[in-house]
Write an enzyme that holds these catalytic residues in place. Structure first.
Site, PDB file in Angstrom:
ATOM      1  N   ARG A 237       0.866  -1.181   0.000  1.00 53.45           N
ATOM      2  CA  ARG A 237       0.000   0.000   0.000  1.00 53.45           C
ATOM      3  C   ARG A 237       0.903   1.232   0.000  1.00 53.45           C
ATOM      4  NH1 ARG A 237      -3.520  -2.525  -1.661  1.00 53.45           N
ATOM      5  NH2 ARG A 237      -5.568  -2.975  -0.800  1.00 53.45           N
ATOM      6  N   ASP A 261       4.132  -0.237  -7.153  1.00 53.86           N
ATOM      7  CA  ASP A 261       2.841  -0.578  -7.765  1.00 53.86           C
ATOM      8  C   ASP A 261       1.727   0.138  -7.009  1.00 53.86           C
ATOM      9  OD1 ASP A 261       1.264  -2.049  -9.682  1.00 53.86           O
ATOM     10  OD2 ASP A 261       0.564  -3.290  -8.022  1.00 53.86           O
ATOM     11  N   GLU A 266      -2.448   7.701  -4.603  1.00 52.53           N
ATOM     12  CA  GLU A 266      -2.853   7.131  -5.899  1.00 52.53           C
ATOM     13  C   GLU A 266      -4.333   7.345  -6.224  1.00 52.53           C
ATOM     14  OE1 GLU A 266      -1.840   2.969  -4.898  1.00 52.53           O
ATOM     15  OE2 GLU A 266      -3.915   2.476  -5.355  1.00 52.53           O
ATOM     16  N   HIS A 298      -0.931   0.034  -9.740  1.00 48.86           N
ATOM     17  CA  HIS A 298      -1.679  -0.932  -8.919  1.00 48.86           C
ATOM     18  C   HIS A 298      -2.216  -2.084  -9.780  1.00 48.86           C
ATOM     19  CE1 HIS A 298      -3.683  -0.992  -4.752  1.00 48.86           C
ATOM     20  NE2 HIS A 298      -3.624  -2.232  -5.213  1.00 48.86           N
TER      21      HIS A 298
HETATM   22  P1  NAD Z   1      -1.295 -11.034   4.615  1.00 51.11           P
HETATM   23  O1  NAD Z   1      -2.266 -10.576   5.636  1.00 51.11           O
HETATM   24  O2  NAD Z   1      -1.343 -12.452   4.174  1.00 51.11           O
HETATM   25  O3  NAD Z   1       0.196 -10.735   5.126  1.00 51.11           O
HETATM   26  C1  NAD Z   1       0.580  -9.547   5.728  1.00 51.11           C
HETATM   27  C2  NAD Z   1       1.691  -9.879   6.703  1.00 51.11           C
HETATM   28  O4  NAD Z   1       2.220  -8.660   7.213  1.00 51.11           O
HETATM   29  C3  NAD Z   1       1.224 -10.719   7.910  1.00 51.11           C
HETATM   30  O5  NAD Z   1       2.021 -11.879   8.012  1.00 51.11           O
HETATM   31  C4  NAD Z   1       1.427  -9.778   9.090  1.00 51.11           C
HETATM   32  O6  NAD Z   1       1.767 -10.459  10.280  1.00 51.11           O
HETATM   33  C5  NAD Z   1       2.564  -8.914   8.580  1.00 51.11           C
HETATM   34  N1  NAD Z   1       2.729  -7.660   9.298  1.00 51.11           N
HETATM   35  C6  NAD Z   1       1.777  -6.875   9.858  1.00 51.11           C
HETATM   36  N2  NAD Z   1       2.355  -5.812  10.436  1.00 51.11           N
HETATM   37  C7  NAD Z   1       3.691  -5.930  10.230  1.00 51.11           C
HETATM   38  C8  NAD Z   1       4.822  -5.125  10.576  1.00 51.11           C
HETATM   39  N3  NAD Z   1       4.690  -3.986  11.259  1.00 51.11           N
HETATM   40  N4  NAD Z   1       6.041  -5.552  10.196  1.00 51.11           N
HETATM   41  C9  NAD Z   1       6.203  -6.700   9.517  1.00 51.11           C
HETATM   42  N5  NAD Z   1       5.172  -7.489   9.149  1.00 51.11           N
HETATM   43  C10 NAD Z   1       3.932  -7.106   9.501  1.00 51.11           C
HETATM   44  O7  NAD Z   1      -1.455 -10.030   3.365  1.00 51.11           O
HETATM   45  P2  NAD Z   1      -1.082 -10.306   1.859  1.00 51.11           P
HETATM   46  O8  NAD Z   1      -2.247 -10.918   1.169  1.00 51.11           O
HETATM   47  O9  NAD Z   1       0.250 -10.951   1.784  1.00 51.11           O
HETATM   48  O10 NAD Z   1      -1.019  -8.798   1.316  1.00 51.11           O
HETATM   49  C11 NAD Z   1       0.074  -7.964   1.641  1.00 51.11           C
HETATM   50  C12 NAD Z   1      -0.156  -6.573   1.101  1.00 51.11           C
HETATM   51  O11 NAD Z   1      -0.352  -6.592  -0.311  1.00 51.11           O
HETATM   52  C13 NAD Z   1      -1.398  -5.845   1.648  1.00 51.11           C
HETATM   53  O12 NAD Z   1      -1.028  -4.490   1.890  1.00 51.11           O
HETATM   54  C14 NAD Z   1      -2.361  -5.802   0.521  1.00 51.11           C
HETATM   55  O13 NAD Z   1      -3.212  -4.702   0.593  1.00 51.11           O
HETATM   56  C15 NAD Z   1      -1.386  -5.704  -0.662  1.00 51.11           C
HETATM   57  N6  NAD Z   1      -1.962  -6.123  -1.937  1.00 51.11           N
HETATM   58  C16 NAD Z   1      -1.599  -5.460  -3.055  1.00 51.11           C
HETATM   59  C17 NAD Z   1      -2.113  -5.844  -4.275  1.00 51.11           C
HETATM   60  C18 NAD Z   1      -1.713  -5.155  -5.551  1.00 51.11           C
HETATM   61  O14 NAD Z   1      -2.416  -5.295  -6.557  1.00 51.11           O
HETATM   62  N7  NAD Z   1      -0.601  -4.438  -5.581  1.00 51.11           N
HETATM   63  C19 NAD Z   1      -3.004  -6.905  -4.337  1.00 51.11           C
HETATM   64  C20 NAD Z   1      -3.331  -7.590  -3.171  1.00 51.11           C
HETATM   65  C21 NAD Z   1      -2.799  -7.188  -1.968  1.00 51.11           C
END
Ligand code: NAD
Length: 334
Positions: A237, A261, A266, A298
């Site tokens: 994000r 991305d 954005e 994105h």
């Molecule tokens: P997820 O919930 O599976 O994993 C997130 C991880 O971050 C968890 O393991 C959590 O414990 C960890 N975390 C939380 N706070 C933390 C911190 N302070 N330091 C280190 N680790 C921490 O989520 P995901 O499905 O892997 O998604 C990750 C990110 O990708 C999210 O921000 C989501 O919005 C983004 N995303 C982007 C797109 C895109 O098109 N670019 C698409 C889907 C998701």
């Protein structure tokens, strides 16, 4: 039971995949191309559910309006839910669903695509060759093999990125408050704390959700700790990075490259064709001038498989309205 759903920020592909989902026969879609905000919430009148994407705004005032009009469900067609006021959803007895995992591979593979394009300057080479300039001047990259890659957030996406990087035989460090040591051992990956990751990594990739603890996680102080010429990739994000601090670190030459991305501001820019307008965002304009910054709008999630899955899970979530098995208002269905 027929269900009316107001869909916001609709693009042609959203419409195509939602309409094609197998379990949507009883859903009447009302597609809007504008965002949901307090001002536009009136458009949901008569609908039982609203379907939102990453840049729709469901704040307290907006949710209050939706609840007053009889909306029962906020169905997010994305994983992140930082744009929903969950406390307000609870207050107004609104259920919230999301698509927690549709294709973590789509985002992870895009992350690696960005890294390779940035490192080997493929985006520059592509333009150059089309101009019949076959010179290699300025296109030197580095091997990922044996470099240290730091993954912040070892959830669904971060783990796949980490595993792919192990395929390059990079040393992979991960930082996450939740530590699955069995997984890490299996792939030869090491859990470390954030300062260690920041000081040791040649490449840093962000995969955390946007929550208060991760807002501006990369800022003046954290950039300061990083190696000279580090590469930063952000497909999580935009607000996880303090853009002004990143621009400062780029201008000083501290950062070797940045691939994004997602971008802090954005909303209203990404997903839109603004090619005949004047870009009013000065930080984005500045970022676009750096030769070592690569930005995609994105699109990490944007694969055929992911869109099918998003439509399937979103429509399944909406079907909960017919079954009377709604969740605890204000909690996210995982
Ligand atoms: P997820 O919930 O599976 O994993 C997130 C991880 O971050 C968890 O393991 C959590 O414990 C960890 N975390 C939380 N706070 C933390 C911190 N302070 N330091 C280190 N680790 C921490 O989520 P995901 O499905 O892997 O998604 C990750 C990110 O990708 C999210 O921000 C989501 O919005 C983004 N995303 C982007 C797109 C895109 O098109 N670019 C698409 C889907 C998701």
């Amino acid at each position: 039971m027929m269900i009316e759903v107001a869909v916001y920020d609709t693009k042609p592909y959203d419409r195509e995949y939602l309409e094609k989902a197998k379990n949507c026969k009883n859903i009447i879609w009302r597609f809007f191309d504008f965002h949901l905000t307090e001002a536009s919430a009136i458009s949901a009148k008569g609908a039982q559910a609203v379907c939102l994407f990453v840049n729709d705004h469901a704040d307290h005032a907006c949710l209050k309006k939706l609840a007053e009009m009889g909306v029962k469900l906020i169905a997010l067609r994305c994983a992140g839910y930082n744009n929903i006021d969950l406390a307000a959803a609870k207050e107004f007895h609104l259920n919230v669903t999301r698509v927690p995992a549709y294709s973590p591979h789509a985002v992870a593979e895009h992350t690696i695509g960005l890294l390779l394009a940035l490192d080997r300057k493929i985006y520059r080479a592509y333009d150059r060759v089309r101009e019949l300039n076959f010179s290699l001047k300025g296109l030197i990259g580095f091997d990922i093999y044996r470099k240290v890659a730091g993954i912040i957030g070892a959830g669904k996406i971060g783990r796949i990125v980490a595993q792919i990087l192990r395929g390059f035989e990079a040393e992979v460090l991960v930082c996450d408050p939740v530590q699955d040591l069995e997984w890490a051992d299996k792939f030869g990956i090491k859990f470390v704390d954030l300062p260690t990751l920041l000081t040791k990594s040649d490449i840093i990739s962000l995969h955390v959700p946007l929550i208060p603890e991760t807002f501006h996680l990369l800022n003046d102080q954290t950039f300061e700790k990083m190696k000279q010429k580090v590469f930063i990739i952000n497909t999580s994000r935009g607000k996880v990075i303090d853009t002004a601090a990143m621009i400062k670190a780029l201008k000083s030459g501290h950062l070797g490259g940045v691939a994004l991305d997602t971008y802090e501001e954005e909303e209203g820019i990404f997903f839109e064709d603004l090619s005949d307008r004047i870009l009013l965002d000065d930080d984005l304009s500045r970022l676009l001038t750096f030769p070592n910054v690569l930005i995609t709008a994105h699109q990490g999630f944007f694969t055929h498989e992911a869109l099918i899955e998003i439509a399937r899970i979103t429509t399944t979530n909406i079907q909960a309205l017919t079954k009377n098995n709604l969740f605890i208002p204000g909690t996210i269905l995982n």
